[in-house]
Design an enzyme around this catalytic site. Structure first.
Site, PDB file in Angstrom:
ATOM      1  N   ASP A 231      -1.219 -12.262   2.936  1.00 23.22           N
ATOM      2  CA  ASP A 231      -2.290 -11.296   2.587  1.00 23.22           C
ATOM      3  C   ASP A 231      -1.685 -10.013   2.073  1.00 23.22           C
ATOM      4  O   ASP A 231      -1.466  -9.092   2.839  1.00 23.22           O
ATOM      5  CB  ASP A 231      -3.149 -11.056   3.825  1.00 23.22           C
ATOM      6  CG  ASP A 231      -4.306 -10.113   3.571  1.00 23.22           C
ATOM      7  OD1 ASP A 231      -4.602  -9.831   2.397  1.00 23.22           O
ATOM      8  OD2 ASP A 231      -4.905  -9.642   4.553  1.00 23.22           O
TER       9      ASP A 231
ATOM     10  N   GLU B  59      -6.482 -13.390  -3.653  1.00 20.04           N
ATOM     11  CA  GLU B  59      -6.391 -13.271  -2.190  1.00 20.04           C
ATOM     12  C   GLU B  59      -6.212 -14.673  -1.588  1.00 20.04           C
ATOM     13  O   GLU B  59      -6.547 -15.677  -2.229  1.00 20.04           O
ATOM     14  CB  GLU B  59      -7.685 -12.651  -1.633  1.00 20.04           C
ATOM     15  CG  GLU B  59      -7.849 -11.164  -1.897  1.00 20.04           C
ATOM     16  CD  GLU B  59      -7.267 -10.282  -0.790  1.00 20.04           C
ATOM     17  OE1 GLU B  59      -6.493 -10.785   0.056  1.00 20.04           O
ATOM     18  OE2 GLU B  59      -7.591  -9.079  -0.796  1.00 20.04           O
TER      19      GLU B  59
ATOM     20  N   ASP C  59      -0.788  -3.094   0.071  1.00 22.21           N
ATOM     21  CA  ASP C  59      -0.793  -2.505   1.413  1.00 22.21           C
ATOM     22  C   ASP C  59      -0.910  -3.639   2.433  1.00 22.21           C
ATOM     23  O   ASP C  59      -1.538  -4.671   2.163  1.00 22.21           O
ATOM     24  CB  ASP C  59      -1.935  -1.485   1.584  1.00 22.21           C
ATOM     25  CG  ASP C  59      -3.309  -2.012   1.182  1.00 22.21           C
ATOM     26  OD1 ASP C  59      -3.396  -2.792   0.209  1.00 22.21           O
ATOM     27  OD2 ASP C  59      -4.296  -1.675   1.852  1.00 22.21           O
TER      28      ASP C  59
ATOM     29  N   GLU D  12      -4.769   0.686  -0.364  1.00 26.12           N
ATOM     30  CA  GLU D  12      -6.049   1.037   0.282  1.00 26.12           C
ATOM     31  C   GLU D  12      -7.026  -0.125   0.425  1.00 26.12           C
ATOM     32  O   GLU D  12      -8.157   0.088   0.863  1.00 26.12           O
ATOM     33  CB  GLU D  12      -6.753   2.189  -0.465  1.00 26.12           C
ATOM     34  CG  GLU D  12      -6.121   3.547  -0.247  1.00 26.12           C
ATOM     35  CD  GLU D  12      -6.320   4.080   1.180  1.00 26.12           C
ATOM     36  OE1 GLU D  12      -7.456   4.118   1.680  1.00 26.12           O
ATOM     37  OE2 GLU D  12      -5.315   4.453   1.812  1.00 26.12           O
ATOM     38  N   GLU D  13      -6.588  -1.361   0.086  1.00 23.69           N
ATOM     39  CA  GLU D  13      -7.546  -2.469   0.178  1.00 23.69           C
ATOM     40  C   GLU D  13      -7.946  -2.719   1.619  1.00 23.69           C
ATOM     41  O   GLU D  13      -9.056  -3.134   1.902  1.00 23.69           O
ATOM     42  CB  GLU D  13      -6.943  -3.737  -0.436  1.00 23.69           C
ATOM     43  CG  GLU D  13      -7.942  -4.860  -0.668  1.00 23.69           C
ATOM     44  CD  GLU D  13      -8.190  -5.749   0.543  1.00 23.69           C
ATOM     45  OE1 GLU D  13      -9.181  -6.491   0.552  1.00 23.69           O
ATOM     46  OE2 GLU D  13      -7.400  -5.702   1.511  1.00 23.69           O
TER      47      GLU D  13
ATOM     48  N   HIS E 229      -3.570  -6.346  -3.876  1.00 22.04           N
ATOM     49  CA  HIS E 229      -3.217  -5.177  -3.045  1.00 22.04           C
ATOM     50  C   HIS E 229      -1.857  -5.409  -2.410  1.00 22.04           C
ATOM     51  O   HIS E 229      -1.515  -6.540  -2.033  1.00 22.04           O
ATOM     52  CB  HIS E 229      -4.297  -4.892  -1.998  1.00 22.04           C
ATOM     53  CG  HIS E 229      -4.433  -5.903  -0.895  1.00 22.04           C
ATOM     54  ND1 HIS E 229      -3.658  -5.859   0.254  1.00 22.04           N
ATOM     55  CD2 HIS E 229      -5.246  -6.973  -0.730  1.00 22.04           C
ATOM     56  CE1 HIS E 229      -4.016  -6.848   1.060  1.00 22.04           C
ATOM     57  NE2 HIS E 229      -4.981  -7.553   0.487  1.00 22.04           N
TER      58      HIS E 229
HETATM   59 ZN    ZN Z   1      -6.060  -9.129   1.433  1.00 20.46          ZN
END
Ligand code: ZN
Length: 431
Positions: free
Chosen positions: A142, A200, A111, A175-176, A109
């Site tokens: 992240d 992740e 975002d 959108e995660e 992701h």
């Molecule tokens: Zn994450």
């Protein structure tokens, strides 16, 4: 005699050299990613840039938006609360291979969550600064570092003179951090594989089990009155505090019930409740006419999102019934995002075995497991589409916090780990 292990070890050395040769370039790529302030609803410029970077590597690129799939027809789609579907861009880059190996989705992701007051950071959050072996900034850990790792892992394979045999989809999604609808849209678009890897920041571990989460907003009314006669009014802010305390007590009870949970018994209070936003009132000398606050509550495997939502409704109803104002002026409850399933990576999949063996080669120690009190996108693959989904990645500090940063040596090792995983999972041929 050449054994599987010596083959893996000599391939590891070739790939390690290729990762090292590209690493300055990878760090510059990651810094550029951090420089995009890709908050929710503002990811499109990054995704346009990403689509170009993937296309110039020779991949087939499908760039689409959440409006291009019939998202809200899916039972697992979560409410988007005013976010423009057409502006939420997804990127899927496909490498076809020769079809002789197993296929793989690698997904990250892009975002990021808001940075908060910038003057609370030591280094500005969107400068992408490298200092003392760490790359700093919101999203560095992240999980933009993971995105760089999955892309540069494939680059390293090619630079070492090999080509994966199985089909690979490289995906960057939105959108995660709020609904998961980005990941869901790629599945609705038809992308499937024999396994999925989401890098992740798990600190070199494999995520065995993860919580689900529900987002909700509570909107409370008040009765405004001059503070001189405050007994004639009602403060919506004080009513909100009453409701928030009820949710804290409810969470404590849920955690008491979780002490013998098969996956989460080793985690103290795995169910987290958070009030992340609160707004209310208009004037310091008026009892507050309104207050609303946004919450997140976790749930454990064995509880469905629907059951968790019924629990939230009941907690609110019980809190209101003990309050003279709220019992006749009920609050409004709005589902405002995540309705995420909890999930478990069932032990014993071939994908996990392959990852464990390459981890051992790269880190020279067995792969550890993590039990996670946060949500990841892996849930859709595992729960809804029957695809083993590995969540495994680098080490960093400060997700969602000030001074978020990622350890670049960790990123280098994870990039190699992913390159070796792809080699063993998808198969390789010499170019
Ligand atoms: Zn994450």
């Amino acid at each position: 005699m050449e054994t599987e292990l010596t083959k893996t070890n000599s391939l590891a050395e070739e790939l390690r050299a290729a990762v090292d040769r590209n690493f300055d370039d990878q760090v510059a790529f990651l810094a550029r990613l951090v420089q995009f302030r890709s908050l929710r609803g503002q990811e499109a410029p990054l995704q346009a840039w990403m689509a170009e970077r993937l296309a110039e590597r020779g991949y087939k690129v499908d760039a689409f938006s959440l409006a291009d799939v019939d998202l809200m027809s899916h039972p697992k789609a979560a409410p988007m609360d005013g976010i423009d579907l057409a502006g939420s861009r997804q990127v899927v880059a496909t490498y076809d291979g020769d079809g002789k190996g197993r296929s793989l989705i690698m997904q990250g992701h892009i975002d990021v969550v808001p940075e908060g007051p910038v003057d609370f950071w030591d280094i500005p959050p969107f400068d992408g600064v490298v200092r003392d072996g760490w790359l700093h900034g919101r999203g560095a850990q992240d999980m933009k570092a993971g995105v760089s790792a999955m892309i540069y892992a494939l680059d390293a394979i090619r630079a070492a003179g090999y080509a994966p045999q199985g089909r690979i989809h490289l995906q960057t999604v939105t959108e995660e951090e709020s609904t998961g609808n980005g990941a869901l849209s790629t599945l609705m678009r038809g992308y499937r594989a024999d396994a999925c890897l989401i890098p992740e920041p798990i600190g070199h571990k494999l995520l065995r089990a993860q919580v689900g989460a529900i987002w909700f907003r509570v909107r409370v009314r008040g009765t405004p009155a001059h503070v001189a006669y405050s007994e004639t009014g009602t403060s919506a802010i004080l009513s909100a505090m009453h409701v928030i305390r009820a949710f804290q007590d409810y969470t404590k009870r849920l955690n008491e019930q979780a002490v013998d949970h098969p996956w989460f018994k080793t985690v103290k209070s795995p169910i987290k409740f958070n009030v992340g936003i609160i707004k209310g009132g208009d004037w310091a000398s008026s009892t507050a006419a309104w207050c609303e606050f946004d919450c997140r509550l976790g749930l454990l495997p064995g509880t469905s999102p629907q059951e968790a939502m019924r629990g939230i409704e009941k907690c609110l109803a019980d809190a209101q019934s003990t309050d003279s104002f709220l019992s006749s002026n009920p609050a409004e409850l709005i589902w405002s995002g995540f309705q995420a399933d909890p999930s478990v990576l069932e032990p014993g999949s071939e994908a996990e075995q392959v990852l464990a063996s390459v981890h051992q080669v790269v880190f020279n120690e067995p792969m550890q497991l993590q039990i996670g009190t946060a949500v990841t996108d892996t849930r859709y693959y595992k729960v809804d589409y029957g695809i083993p989904a590995l969540c495994y990645g680098h080490y960093g500090i400060g997700p969602h916090a000030f001074n978020e940063r990622v350890d670049l040596e960790s990123v280098r090792k994870i990039t190699l780990s992913i390159a070796l995983f792809v080699s063993n999972w998808c198969g390789l041929k010499k170019l």
